[in-house]
Enzyme design. Structure first.
Site, PDB file in Angstrom:
ATOM      1  CE1 TYR A 141      -3.292  -2.888   1.009  1.00  0.00           C
ATOM      2  CE2 TYR A 141      -4.559  -0.865   1.175  1.00  0.00           C
ATOM      3  CZ  TYR A 141      -4.511  -2.235   1.062  1.00  0.00           C
ATOM      4  OH  TYR A 141      -5.673  -2.955   1.003  1.00  0.00           O
ATOM      5  CG  ASP A 218      -1.516 -20.301  -0.768  1.00  0.00           C
ATOM      6  OD1 ASP A 218      -1.068 -20.352   0.386  1.00  0.00           O
ATOM      7  OD2 ASP A 218      -0.918 -20.807  -1.747  1.00  0.00           O
ATOM      8  CG  ASP A 242      -8.177  -4.857   1.892  1.00  0.00           C
ATOM      9  OD1 ASP A 242      -9.120  -4.373   2.540  1.00  0.00           O
ATOM     10  OD2 ASP A 242      -8.114  -4.828   0.647  1.00  0.00           O
ATOM     11  CG  ASP A 246     -13.782  -7.060   2.292  1.00  0.00           C
ATOM     12  OD1 ASP A 246     -13.564  -6.409   3.336  1.00  0.00           O
ATOM     13  OD2 ASP A 246     -14.195  -6.538   1.237  1.00  0.00           O
TER      14      ASP A 246
HETATM   15  C1  IPM Z   1     -10.403  -1.031   3.834  1.00  0.00           C
HETATM   16  C2  IPM Z   1     -10.419  -0.533   2.401  1.00  0.00           C
HETATM   17  C3  IPM Z   1      -9.193   0.303   2.134  1.00  0.00           C
HETATM   18  C4  IPM Z   1      -7.987  -0.623   2.256  1.00  0.00           C
HETATM   19  C5  IPM Z   1      -9.148   1.054   0.810  1.00  0.00           C
HETATM   20  C6  IPM Z   1     -10.364   1.879   0.586  1.00  0.00           C
HETATM   21  C7  IPM Z   1      -7.923   1.920   0.745  1.00  0.00           C
HETATM   22  O1  IPM Z   1     -10.554  -1.594   1.520  1.00  0.00           O
HETATM   23  O2  IPM Z   1     -10.374  -0.202   4.760  1.00  0.00           O
HETATM   24  O3  IPM Z   1     -10.442  -2.248   4.048  1.00  0.00           O
HETATM   25  O4  IPM Z   1      -7.665  -1.359   1.319  1.00  0.00           O
HETATM   26  O5  IPM Z   1      -7.362  -0.595   3.318  1.00  0.00           O
HETATM   27 MN    MN Z   2     -10.949  -3.497   2.469  1.00  0.00          MN
END
Ligand code: IPM
Ligand code: MN
Ligand code: NAD
Length: 365
Positions: A141, A218, A242, A246
């Site tokens: 990042y 993985d 990240d 999710d």
């Molecule tokens: C999160 C988001 C951010 C990240 C983006 C919007 C920069 O996906 O907070 O999880 O990847 O950290």
């Molecule tokens: Mn995210």
């Protein structure tokens, strides 16, 4: 107590869920006799539209002098041109870096009332309680980026100091939980992951009571779905964290449910739901505010040291998930405001029953 909180509603559903979170903090302040002041500032696409910059200097200065920052979400199709040089997400990354919030805590629990929403069989979801600790200010990042007509690069760089501070935080957190740390990396391929793994191994020696395991990212993505209740604290680098969180949100039933706390060395922190601006539902008043509301519980706990109030918010959310109302993403038809109102009522109810209990114990009228 007195606390100054900066709010950054941002884009898409960001303002909708932030309004709910602020209402909860105001209710907590009124009920528990605190004085919280709020200062709303620009970030993301809204800030680009108003000022040309995704994190205007005034927003950053306000955040730097706040006790805590509450963020909605940034980004959206309006600002997503892959050739644009100014992007909403740059504002969020710059803020995380400037505040030095290197440890991003993303707790995952599966509420029993929502287990049927998960694509997984119900029995796999019993006792899921994972705390992801995502490194937040390093890795791909923040490395150098290059782009020419036919080539692009993103440097992924980690120093021992960057790894050590977030890994120590994960071990400390595990001491207050089930004493188990899973470190996730890609040490079979990436040099940064080999540095990560050897740093974890060295730090583990300082925590003999903690069980440590290493998992390649993985296979971790698979294990999270097949054996989610095996995990306690999961620590990993920025990009892996990240993606895995999710994925983890799908176990809970919706991305709209998960909160986060981003912490550095001091008390101040940045609090945001893990979801994004949800452009597909923005402006309809149907976004799930639970991730944002649970982020206020983390704010109360980690930045303000108000554990009783944090538990009040979490208990209220638990009640609403148990009995409804529910937003669309978790199978209901209620709007954001109706869910927020139900949480506010449940906070009052919780505080009433707690004070009745105390009064009874002291035999007062
Ligand atoms: C999160 C988001 C951010 C990240 C983006 C919007 C920069 O996906 O907070 O999880 O990847 O950290
Ligand atoms: Mn995210
Ligand atoms: P997203 O999280 O915005 O949405 C993914 C899916 O989840 C969508 O179907 C959305 O409707 C649903 N969803 C998300 N939050 C919800 C909520 N509170 N209630 C109900 N449903 C919800 O992810 P995306 O579509 O990949 O990204 C959209 C934009 O958000 C991008 O610009 C991205 O950069 C940005 N983003 C920002 C943050 C942040 O500000 N912290 C986090 C993630 C993504």
């Amino acid at each position: 107590m007195k606390a100054h909180i900066v709010t950054l509603p941002g884009d898409g559903v960001g303002p909708e869920v932030t309004a709910a979170a602020v209402a909860v903090l105001k209710a907590v302040a009124a009920r528990y006799e605190h004085v919280f002041t709020f200062d709303e500032q620009l970030i993301g696409g809204a800030a680009i539209d108003a000022t040309g910059a995704p994190l205007p200097a005034a927003s950053l200065a306000a955040c730097q002098s706040a006790d805590a920052v509450l963020l909605g979400a940034v980004g959206g199709p309006k600002w997503s041109d892959p050739n644009a040089s100014v992007r909403p997400e740059q504002g969020l990354l710059a803020l995380r870096a400037a505040l030095g919030v290197y440890a991003n805590l993303r707790p995952l629990q599966v509420h029993p009332a929502l287990a049927d929403l998960s694509p997984l069989k119900n029995e796999k979801l019993q006792n899921v309680d994972v705390l992801f600790v995502r490194e937040l200010t390093g890795g791909a990042y923040f490395g150098a980026k290059t782009r020419s007509a036919d080539t692009a690069t993103d440097e992924c760089k980690y120093t021992v100091a960057e790894i050590e501070r977030v890994v120590r935080r994960a071990f400390e957190l595990a001491c207050g939980r089930r004493h188990h740390v899973t470190s996730v990396d890609k040490a079979n391929v990436l040099e940064t992951s080999r540095l990560w793994r050897s740093t974890v191994q060295r730090i583990a020696a300082d925590y003999p009571d903690i069980k440590v395991e290493h998992q390649l990212v993985d296979s971790m993505a698979m294990l999270l779905l097949t054996q989610p209740n095996r995990y306690d604290v999961v620590v990993t680098e920025n990009l892996f964290g990240d993606i895995l969180t999710d994925e983890a949100a799908a176990l809970a039933g919706s991305l709209g449910l998960l909160p986060s706390a981003s912490l550095g060395d001091g008390k101040a922190g940045l609090y945001e739901p893990i979801h994004g601006s949800a452009p597909d539902i923005a402006g309809q008043g149907v976004a799930n505010p639970v991730g944002a509301i649970l982020s206020t519980a983390l704010l109360l706990r980690h930045s303000l040291g108000l554990e009783v109030e944090a538990v009040a918010v979490e208990t209220a959310v638990d009640q609403v998930l148990r009995h409804g109302p529910h937003t669309r993403d978790i199978g209901g038809s209620a709007g954001t405001a109706a869910v927020c109102d139900a949480v506010l009522a449940a906070i009052e109810q919780h505080a009433d029953s707690a004070s009745t209990f105390l009064c009874g114990a002291r035999a007062c009228g």
